[in-house]
Motif scaffolding. Structure first.
Motif, PDB file in Angstrom:
ATOM      1  N   ILE A   5    -124.990 -54.982  -6.822  1.00 31.01           N
ATOM      2  CA  ILE A   5    -125.120 -54.275  -5.894  1.00 31.01           C
ATOM      3  C   ILE A   5    -124.611 -53.322  -6.599  1.00 31.01           C
ATOM      4  CG2 ILE A   5    -124.196 -53.697  -4.287  1.00 31.01           C
ATOM      5  CD1 ILE A   5    -122.673 -56.041  -4.411  1.00 31.01           C
ATOM      6  N   VAL A   6    -125.687 -52.249  -6.141  1.00 32.48           N
ATOM      7  CA  VAL A   6    -125.614 -50.583  -6.645  1.00 32.48           C
ATOM      8  C   VAL A   6    -125.588 -49.658  -6.095  1.00 32.48           C
ATOM      9  CG1 VAL A   6    -127.634 -50.284  -7.294  1.00 32.48           C
ATOM     10  CG2 VAL A   6    -125.867 -49.099  -8.912  1.00 32.48           C
ATOM     11  N   SER A   7    -125.035 -48.140  -6.648  1.00 34.29           N
ATOM     12  CA  SER A   7    -125.183 -47.281  -4.983  1.00 34.29           C
ATOM     13  C   SER A   7    -125.298 -45.950  -5.624  1.00 34.29           C
ATOM     14  CB  SER A   7    -124.186 -47.694  -4.218  1.00 34.29           C
ATOM     15  OG  SER A   7    -124.870 -46.203  -3.080  1.00 34.29           O
ATOM     16  N   ASP A   8    -125.668 -45.151  -5.145  1.00 30.71           N
ATOM     17  CA  ASP A   8    -125.236 -43.577  -5.662  1.00 30.71           C
ATOM     18  C   ASP A   8    -126.122 -43.317  -7.338  1.00 30.71           C
ATOM     19  OD1 ASP A   8    -124.114 -42.303  -3.153  1.00 30.71           O
ATOM     20  OD2 ASP A   8    -122.924 -44.275  -3.196  1.00 30.71           O
ATOM     21  N   THR A   9    -127.200 -43.767  -7.504  1.00 23.90           N
ATOM     22  CA  THR A   9    -127.939 -43.665  -8.738  1.00 23.90           C
ATOM     23  C   THR A   9    -128.811 -42.369  -9.258  1.00 23.90           C
ATOM     24  OG1 THR A   9    -129.440 -44.258  -7.818  1.00 23.90           O
ATOM     25  CG2 THR A   9    -128.029 -45.548  -9.229  1.00 23.90           C
ATOM     26  N   ASN A 139    -117.880 -51.667  -2.396  1.00 30.69           N
ATOM     27  CA  ASN A 139    -118.540 -50.408  -3.273  1.00 30.69           C
ATOM     28  C   ASN A 139    -118.866 -50.118  -4.420  1.00 30.69           C
ATOM     29  OD1 ASN A 139    -118.964 -47.911  -3.568  1.00 30.69           O
ATOM     30  ND2 ASN A 139    -117.521 -46.962  -1.941  1.00 30.69           N
ATOM     31  N   PRO A 140    -119.855 -50.859  -4.325  1.00 30.71           N
ATOM     32  CA  PRO A 140    -120.132 -50.204  -6.225  1.00 30.71           C
ATOM     33  C   PRO A 140    -119.871 -49.763  -6.739  1.00 30.71           C
ATOM     34  CG  PRO A 140    -122.265 -49.616  -4.868  1.00 30.71           C
ATOM     35  CD  PRO A 140    -121.071 -50.938  -3.891  1.00 30.71           C
ATOM     36  N   GLY A 141    -119.083 -48.383  -6.346  1.00 32.70           N
ATOM     37  CA  GLY A 141    -119.461 -46.727  -6.556  1.00 32.70           C
ATOM     38  C   GLY A 141    -120.473 -46.360  -7.378  1.00 32.70           C
ATOM     39  N   GLY A 142    -120.492 -45.587  -8.234  1.00 30.93           N
ATOM     40  CA  GLY A 142    -121.313 -44.404  -8.024  1.00 30.93           C
ATOM     41  C   GLY A 142    -121.085 -43.379  -9.134  1.00 30.93           C
ATOM     42  N   LEU A 143    -121.872 -42.330  -9.597  1.00 34.20           N
ATOM     43  CA  LEU A 143    -122.453 -41.887 -10.395  1.00 34.20           C
ATOM     44  C   LEU A 143    -121.194 -40.663 -10.507  1.00 34.20           C
ATOM     45  CD1 LEU A 143    -125.330 -40.627 -11.174  1.00 34.20           C
ATOM     46  CD2 LEU A 143    -124.582 -42.141 -12.660  1.00 34.20           C
ATOM     47  N   PRO A 144    -120.390 -40.505 -11.445  1.00 38.62           N
ATOM     48  CA  PRO A 144    -118.701 -39.549 -11.082  1.00 38.62           C
ATOM     49  C   PRO A 144    -119.193 -38.542 -11.163  1.00 38.62           C
ATOM     50  CG  PRO A 144    -118.819 -40.425 -13.307  1.00 38.62           C
ATOM     51  CD  PRO A 144    -120.490 -41.379 -12.555  1.00 38.62           C
ATOM     52  N   ILE A 145    -118.805 -38.079  -9.809  1.00 41.40           N
ATOM     53  CA  ILE A 145    -118.823 -36.414  -9.086  1.00 41.40           C
ATOM     54  C   ILE A 145    -117.846 -35.853  -8.759  1.00 41.40           C
ATOM     55  CG2 ILE A 145    -120.839 -37.041  -8.383  1.00 41.40           C
ATOM     56  CD1 ILE A 145    -119.440 -37.676  -5.427  1.00 41.40           C
ATOM     57  N   PRO A 146    -117.383 -34.608  -8.768  1.00 37.19           N
ATOM     58  CA  PRO A 146    -115.977 -33.596  -8.582  1.00 37.19           C
ATOM     59  C   PRO A 146    -115.374 -33.963  -7.368  1.00 37.19           C
ATOM     60  CG  PRO A 146    -118.390 -32.500  -9.225  1.00 37.19           C
ATOM     61  CD  PRO A 146    -118.839 -33.514  -9.308  1.00 37.19           C
ATOM     62  N   VAL A 147    -115.408 -34.360  -6.960  1.00 38.75           N
ATOM     63  CA  VAL A 147    -114.734 -34.959  -5.346  1.00 38.75           C
ATOM     64  C   VAL A 147    -113.419 -36.131  -5.378  1.00 38.75           C
ATOM     65  CG1 VAL A 147    -115.021 -36.068  -2.675  1.00 38.75           C
ATOM     66  CG2 VAL A 147    -117.086 -35.231  -4.644  1.00 38.75           C
ATOM     67  N   ASP A 148    -113.020 -35.493  -4.967  1.00 40.66           N
ATOM     68  CA  ASP A 148    -111.075 -36.461  -4.932  1.00 40.66           C
ATOM     69  C   ASP A 148    -111.783 -37.660  -4.515  1.00 40.66           C
ATOM     70  OD1 ASP A 148    -109.761 -34.248  -4.980  1.00 40.66           O
ATOM     71  OD2 ASP A 148    -109.051 -33.819  -3.281  1.00 40.66           O
ATOM     72  N   GLY A 149    -111.094 -39.092  -4.871  1.00 45.08           N
ATOM     73  CA  GLY A 149    -111.227 -40.116  -5.075  1.00 45.08           C
ATOM     74  C   GLY A 149    -112.374 -40.708  -5.904  1.00 45.08           C
ATOM     75  N   ALA A 150    -113.341 -39.901  -5.945  1.00 45.73           N
ATOM     76  CA  ALA A 150    -114.428 -40.582  -6.082  1.00 45.73           C
ATOM     77  C   ALA A 150    -113.800 -41.142  -7.920  1.00 45.73           C
ATOM     78  CB  ALA A 150    -115.730 -39.720  -6.814  1.00 45.73           C
ATOM     79  N   ASP A 151    -114.951 -42.049  -9.159  1.00 48.46           N
ATOM     80  CA  ASP A 151    -114.695 -42.686  -9.591  1.00 48.46           C
ATOM     81  C   ASP A 151    -114.750 -41.396 -11.072  1.00 48.46           C
ATOM     82  OD1 ASP A 151    -114.136 -45.526  -9.163  1.00 48.46           O
ATOM     83  OD2 ASP A 151    -115.886 -45.545  -8.959  1.00 48.46           O
ATOM     84  N   ASP A 152    -114.021 -42.181 -12.069  1.00 47.46           N
ATOM     85  CA  ASP A 152    -114.865 -40.870 -13.534  1.00 47.46           C
ATOM     86  C   ASP A 152    -115.460 -42.083 -13.931  1.00 47.46           C
ATOM     87  OD1 ASP A 152    -112.882 -42.755 -14.309  1.00 47.46           O
ATOM     88  OD2 ASP A 152    -111.533 -42.091 -15.216  1.00 47.46           O
ATOM     89  N   ALA A 153    -115.665 -42.838 -13.965  1.00 45.84           N
ATOM     90  CA  ALA A 153    -117.614 -42.891 -14.769  1.00 45.84           C
ATOM     91  C   ALA A 153    -118.412 -44.369 -13.627  1.00 45.84           C
ATOM     92  CB  ALA A 153    -116.738 -44.604 -15.071  1.00 45.84           C
ATOM     93  N   PHE A 154    -119.401 -44.121 -13.813  1.00 46.18           N
ATOM     94  CA  PHE A 154    -120.154 -45.042 -13.496  1.00 46.18           C
ATOM     95  C   PHE A 154    -119.768 -46.268 -13.029  1.00 46.18           C
ATOM     96  CE2 PHE A 154    -124.520 -46.978 -12.970  1.00 46.18           C
ATOM     97  CZ  PHE A 154    -125.321 -47.056 -11.565  1.00 46.18           C
ATOM     98  N   HIS A 155    -119.969 -47.306 -12.027  1.00 45.74           N
ATOM     99  CA  HIS A 155    -119.467 -48.133 -11.467  1.00 45.74           C
ATOM    100  C   HIS A 155    -120.625 -49.196 -10.566  1.00 45.74           C
ATOM    101  CE1 HIS A 155    -115.451 -47.074 -12.633  1.00 45.74           C
ATOM    102  NE2 HIS A 155    -115.331 -48.643 -13.073  1.00 45.74           N
ATOM    103  N   VAL A 156    -120.447 -50.457 -10.689  1.00 42.37           N
ATOM    104  CA  VAL A 156    -121.997 -51.487 -10.167  1.00 42.37           C
ATOM    105  C   VAL A 156    -120.882 -52.406 -10.572  1.00 42.37           C
ATOM    106  CG1 VAL A 156    -124.215 -50.585 -11.282  1.00 42.37           C
ATOM    107  CG2 VAL A 156    -122.863 -52.428 -12.208  1.00 42.37           C
ATOM    108  N   ALA A 157    -121.611 -53.572  -8.688  1.00 33.44           N
ATOM    109  CA  ALA A 157    -121.096 -54.325  -8.926  1.00 33.44           C
ATOM    110  C   ALA A 157    -121.827 -56.068  -9.142  1.00 33.44           C
ATOM    111  CB  ALA A 157    -120.073 -55.103  -7.437  1.00 33.44           C
TER     112      ALA A 157
END
Length: 176
Positions: A5-9, A139-157
């Motif tokens: 599962i992947v998103s937001d590449t 939610n698999p995550g996605g690329l890090p973006i400068p938005v509150d709550g977003a991951d600081d690294a790329f994640h998939v599941a």
């Protein structure tokens, strides 16, 4: 059955290639992309040794994304459903809904309707998994973006249908 599962590449070919490599090394049978490829060139690396499904994200502005996905996989438009064979003789098929997740109300409604075992979505760039009344939101995550709550690294599941619930889901941090 194992799913990737992947998103937001977002056109990041290094992230896409790392994702495909991880999914191939984990012998996934099917990959689901929850949207936001952005352009067709970042779709083609997913033409690999697994079945492929995708939905449209809010940044997928090039309509050729649809025909590119359809050339080797299945494009579901704004939302899709999948019925998965759990590869286990005593388990029922696994029902999945997939959306990009632009609308939290839609994601919550899909989780709350009790029709699906899993609801996959992206959009927030924050990986997570939660069980609610028999449905698991992933939610698999996605690329890090400068938005509150977003991951600081790329994640998939990945999801292994031999297990069930949140125990079936594993998140993977990819250093890209």
């Amino acid at each position: 059955m194992r799913l990737g599962i992947v998103s937001d590449t977002h056109d990041d070919l290094a992230a896409v290639e790392a994702t495909v490599d991880l999914f191939e090394s984990r012998d996934v049978d099917t990959v689901v992309h929850c949207g936001d490829f952005v352009a067709p060139f970042s779709v083609t690396p997913f033409d690999a040794d697994f079945a492929f499904h995708a939905v449209r994200g809010n940044n997928d502005g090039e309509w050729a994304v649809e025909s590119t996905v359809d050339s080797f996989g299945r494009y579901h438009g704004e939302a899709g459903t999948l019925t998965l064979d759990p590869d286990h003789p005593n388990r029922e098929p696994v029902e999945v809904a997939v959306v990009h997740g632009t609308s939290g109300i839609v994601v919550d409604a899909l989780v709350g309707c009790a029709e699906y075992d899993y609801v996959f979505h992206g959009h927030t760039h924050a990986h997570g998994v939660e069980a609610r009344d028999g449905t698991v939101r992933v939610n698999p995550g996605g690329l890090p973006i400068p938005v509150d709550g977003a991951d600081d690294a790329f994640h998939v599941a990945t999801l292994d249908t031999a297990d069930s619930g949140v125990d079936a889901v594993t998140h993977h941090r990819l250093d890209v």
